[in-house]
Enzyme design. Sequence first.
Site, PDB file in Angstrom:
ATOM      1  N   ASP A 174       7.072   3.895   3.553  1.00 42.71           N
ATOM      2  CA  ASP A 174       7.288   5.078   4.380  1.00 42.71           C
ATOM      3  C   ASP A 174       8.765   5.086   4.798  1.00 42.71           C
ATOM      4  OD1 ASP A 174       6.658   7.249   6.012  1.00 42.71           O
ATOM      5  OD2 ASP A 174       5.706   6.072   7.561  1.00 42.71           O
TER       6      ASP A 174
ATOM      7  N   PHE B 174      -0.111  12.030   6.748  1.00 44.47           N
ATOM      8  CA  PHE B 174      -0.763  10.756   7.039  1.00 44.47           C
ATOM      9  C   PHE B 174      -2.002  10.610   6.173  1.00 44.47           C
ATOM     10  CE2 PHE B 174      -3.031   7.454   9.216  1.00 44.47           C
ATOM     11  CZ  PHE B 174      -2.004   6.606   9.611  1.00 44.47           C
TER      12      PHE B 174
ATOM     13  N   ASP C 233       0.833  -1.209   0.000  1.00 45.11           N
ATOM     14  CA  ASP C 233       0.000   0.000   0.000  1.00 45.11           C
ATOM     15  C   ASP C 233       0.866   1.257   0.000  1.00 45.11           C
ATOM     16  OD1 ASP C 233       0.946  -0.454   2.601  1.00 45.11           O
ATOM     17  OD2 ASP C 233      -0.975  -0.060   3.577  1.00 45.11           O
TER      18      ASP C 233
HETATM   19  P1  IMP Z   1       7.392   1.534   6.740  1.00 43.29           P
HETATM   20  O1  IMP Z   1       7.939   0.269   7.322  1.00 43.29           O
HETATM   21  O2  IMP Z   1       7.686   2.725   7.616  1.00 43.29           O
HETATM   22  O3  IMP Z   1       7.776   1.760   5.308  1.00 43.29           O
HETATM   23  O4  IMP Z   1       5.834   1.426   6.875  1.00 43.29           O
HETATM   24  C1  IMP Z   1       4.990   0.843   6.003  1.00 43.29           C
HETATM   25  C2  IMP Z   1       3.661   0.635   6.691  1.00 43.29           C
HETATM   26  O5  IMP Z   1       3.310   1.726   7.587  1.00 43.29           O
HETATM   27  C3  IMP Z   1       2.580   0.624   5.647  1.00 43.29           C
HETATM   28  O6  IMP Z   1       2.413  -0.679   5.107  1.00 43.29           O
HETATM   29  C4  IMP Z   1       1.381   1.133   6.417  1.00 43.29           C
HETATM   30  O7  IMP Z   1       0.759   0.050   7.086  1.00 43.29           O
HETATM   31  C5  IMP Z   1       1.954   2.072   7.466  1.00 43.29           C
HETATM   32  N1  IMP Z   1       1.848   3.491   7.045  1.00 43.29           N
HETATM   33  C6  IMP Z   1       2.862   4.327   6.748  1.00 43.29           C
HETATM   34  N2  IMP Z   1       2.403   5.556   6.419  1.00 43.29           N
HETATM   35  C7  IMP Z   1       1.048   5.471   6.492  1.00 43.29           C
HETATM   36  C8  IMP Z   1      -0.010   6.433   6.239  1.00 43.29           C
HETATM   37  O8  IMP Z   1       0.181   7.612   5.861  1.00 43.29           O
HETATM   38  N3  IMP Z   1      -1.273   5.970   6.421  1.00 43.29           N
HETATM   39  C9  IMP Z   1      -1.551   4.705   6.821  1.00 43.29           C
HETATM   40  N4  IMP Z   1      -0.594   3.790   7.058  1.00 43.29           N
HETATM   41  C10 IMP Z   1       0.701   4.164   6.887  1.00 43.29           C
END
Ligand code: IMP
Length: 187
Positions: A114, A163, A111
């Site tokens: 981040d 977000f 999805d």
């Molecule tokens: P990462 O490990 O920081 O790249 O995080 C990825 C996960 O964080 C995604 O699969 C989402 O579940 C969650 N996430 C990161 N940013 C958002 C956002 O803006 N809205 C909702 N979920 C997010």
Amino acid sequence: MSVPKPLLESVLISESDLQNRIHELGTQIVTDYENKELVLLGVLRGSVIFFADLARAIFSAQLENPVKEVQLRFEFVQLVSYRNSTKPTAVELIRGGTDYLEQRHVLIVEDIVDTGHTLKFLCEHLWTLKPKTIQVCTLLDKPSQRQVPVAIDYTGFEIPDTFVVGYGLDYAQQYRNLPYIAMLESI
Ligand code: IMP
């Protein structure tokens, strides 16, 4: 326990923009994986709606160009990440991702990327299962938030550091069924 809902601020990516871009991604994937078997590997839960539309966009792209065939298989994994300000983010696999991938072409369907910790963990885990190739397709990318480098092959949209919810993405398990991507107030 119910979580108070913050207000939806505004639509960041409309339903029609999402569908148009997903159609383009489907066309590109069919060109790149022409005449191959491909495992679409969805990351639960946030990617489910994108996953379903992308899979159908791949089918539509094949109808538009029937000489290009991609045989799809669906697999899913579920991960949890524990964020802590003093320790590096820890990610754990809680479902799937144990079988079927040896010698297969795998396309991870995410999805949003981040910090990159979730995707880095997942790719490292998947390589232990000896797939032929691993590529990554994410609907959304927040490059300004990256903490670890990750390779992304297909990106729907780059978004700013805000977000977002909808189209599978949640805030406290809410908003996943919005047909568009929205920003939230007060997060
Ligand atoms: P990462 O490990 O920081 O790249 O995080 C990825 C996960 O964080 C995604 O699969 C989402 O579940 C969650 N996430 C990161 N940013 C958002 C956002 O803006 N809205 C909702 N979920 C997010």
